[in-house]
Scaffold this motif. Sequence first.
Motif, PDB file in Angstrom:
ATOM      1  N   GLY A  51      -3.801   2.886  -6.324  1.00 49.02           N
ATOM      2  CA  GLY A  51      -3.675   2.870  -4.879  1.00 49.02           C
ATOM      3  C   GLY A  51      -4.996   3.288  -4.241  1.00 49.02           C
ATOM      4  O   GLY A  51      -5.864   3.837  -4.901  1.00 49.02           O
ATOM      5  N   SER A  52      -5.191   2.951  -2.982  1.00 48.71           N
ATOM      6  CA  SER A  52      -4.139   2.380  -2.168  1.00 48.71           C
ATOM      7  C   SER A  52      -4.085   0.846  -2.194  1.00 48.71           C
ATOM      8  O   SER A  52      -3.152   0.261  -1.644  1.00 48.71           O
ATOM      9  N   SER A  83       0.515   2.896  -5.247  1.00 44.99           N
ATOM     10  CA  SER A  83       1.036   2.129  -4.116  1.00 44.99           C
ATOM     11  C   SER A  83       2.547   2.274  -4.033  1.00 44.99           C
ATOM     12  O   SER A  83       3.305   1.504  -4.638  1.00 44.99           O
ATOM     13  N   VAL A  86       0.855  -1.195   0.000  1.00 49.74           N
ATOM     14  CA  VAL A  86       0.000   0.000   0.000  1.00 49.74           C
ATOM     15  C   VAL A  86       0.889   1.242   0.000  1.00 49.74           C
ATOM     16  O   VAL A  86       2.081   1.164   0.285  1.00 49.74           O
TER      17      VAL A  86
END
Length: 546
Positions: free
Chosen positions: A207-208, A187, A178
């Motif tokens: 992301g995340s 990420s 993450v």
Amino acid sequence: MTSTWETISAKKRQALADSIPAEWRIPTELMPPESQDDVTGFPEQSGWFTKDELAITGATVSELLPKLASGELSSEAVTRAFCKRAAAAHQLVNCLSETLFEAAITTAKALDAHLAKTGKPLGPLHGLPISLKDNFNLKGLDSTVGFTSHVGDPASYDAVLAEILREAGAVFYVKTNVPTAMMIAESVNNTFGRTVNPQNRRVTSGGSSGGESALIAFGGSPIGVGTDIGGSLRIPAACTGIFTIKPSFGRFPTLRCRSGMPGQEAVASINGPMTQTLADLELYSRTVVGAEPWRKDPRSLPIPWRPVSLPASGKLKIGVMWDDGMALPTPPVTRALREAVDKLKAAGHEIVEWSSEDQARGLELLGRMFVADGGEAIRNELERTGEPMRPEMVDQYGGSAKSLTGLEYWQLHAERQDYQKKYLDRWLAAGIDALLCPTTPYSSVENGKFRHVGYTGVYNVLDYSCISFPTGVRVDQAVDVPQDLATYKPLSDLDKEIQQDYDPKIVNGLMVNLQLVAQRLEEEKCVEMCKVVLGVLGQSPSGSKL
């Protein structure tokens, strides 16, 4: 702490690399060159995977579960196959944060023994490997959420969702990467580095929940669970062309997960599945809700998975939002939306225009909620190890935000409620069943260039149910040409940057996702309406072409 953040990060990365058994480390002579963008074909093309491993990891959840329940496939064989493919994925796209391969195989063997002894599967997910985003606590493992300060701070308990999935027979084998605090739309963090897209390593997996999306797109997980507070499920699903649902708060349990901003509840974090097919998404949702999570999580709502009746005519009334008034979608996204609308009209569904008049206000509210503490929670966590703030976060969390007083925070909540009421009234006045719009302005975008979460974040403020789904449309560099920047009048400075960044050569061939939005707590209806849309687009919920 006596160690610097660099030392902590280096040790954690090395421990992660060392956790991959020698037999699952890609032989040097088979390793794709760094210049190879698309690595999704590696398992089939390398000759390193057996025929059985490829068959297992190429199957859907709906195909695997009956075979696991009958004993036609052992959980150990399925688990080993996905462990190996996940290990390969990590070596190619840097998508994992934790491995528990040995524990997973032990669990799988116990499940096989249970089936052999009783003749019955343990539960509806018997023997199925499931990957989890880093913030889902598993006892004995770190949940760093991208902070070096959380390295070496293992959880003392499991997340409630993990308990439910384990009781249903799931096997946990990896957790996925993450961004820092889970608050970047790509990420990337200072502990594990950047996760990239296996379909093109020059572009982001989003992301995340981008570790999950990258792993699933590579075939290293049959189903993964991510979270969403501003688009963190839908954005990575869009970047990799897979399915996800963002439920309303309370449908799936969230208790005992680690947050990047603990106590921030002005906009609720939720979790949901990420899958290759809509059928698998629905199967997961039925299973979790069917486990009555409200008996374990006091904030879960006692609402079973309900049957849905769409209009008797079989025709939907769908609002279409072509842009959010802040950033025009890049050409392939606009084309996919136009083609979907044309096909829906041709199939007899009613399409009405949906104004973007309220979108900027929703995004502004979201931004203020995220920094109601002045960014202090994130800065305090970074300061514990001297870790620098990621450049992607500086503008929002770097200190310019003002911490609100209690009264100001209450007033912000009142503004949110007024906004929700205005949006609801407009929706009901339009009489629409759903809203169809982009998930993001992009199919995907070069690493480091994701700039806008407005298409997703507004629906977190509203707490609406949303599905991000692949349309079947892929970027065509010959067709999806950039805007003529000499004559194009951008909607904003942000829009200008997005259009300037768009390079059809880099994203050529990538899938385009769209977003289907339903009202709050209409997860079941959202799934059923998505089936209708997929049918119009020539796809089936199971993933195969009609």
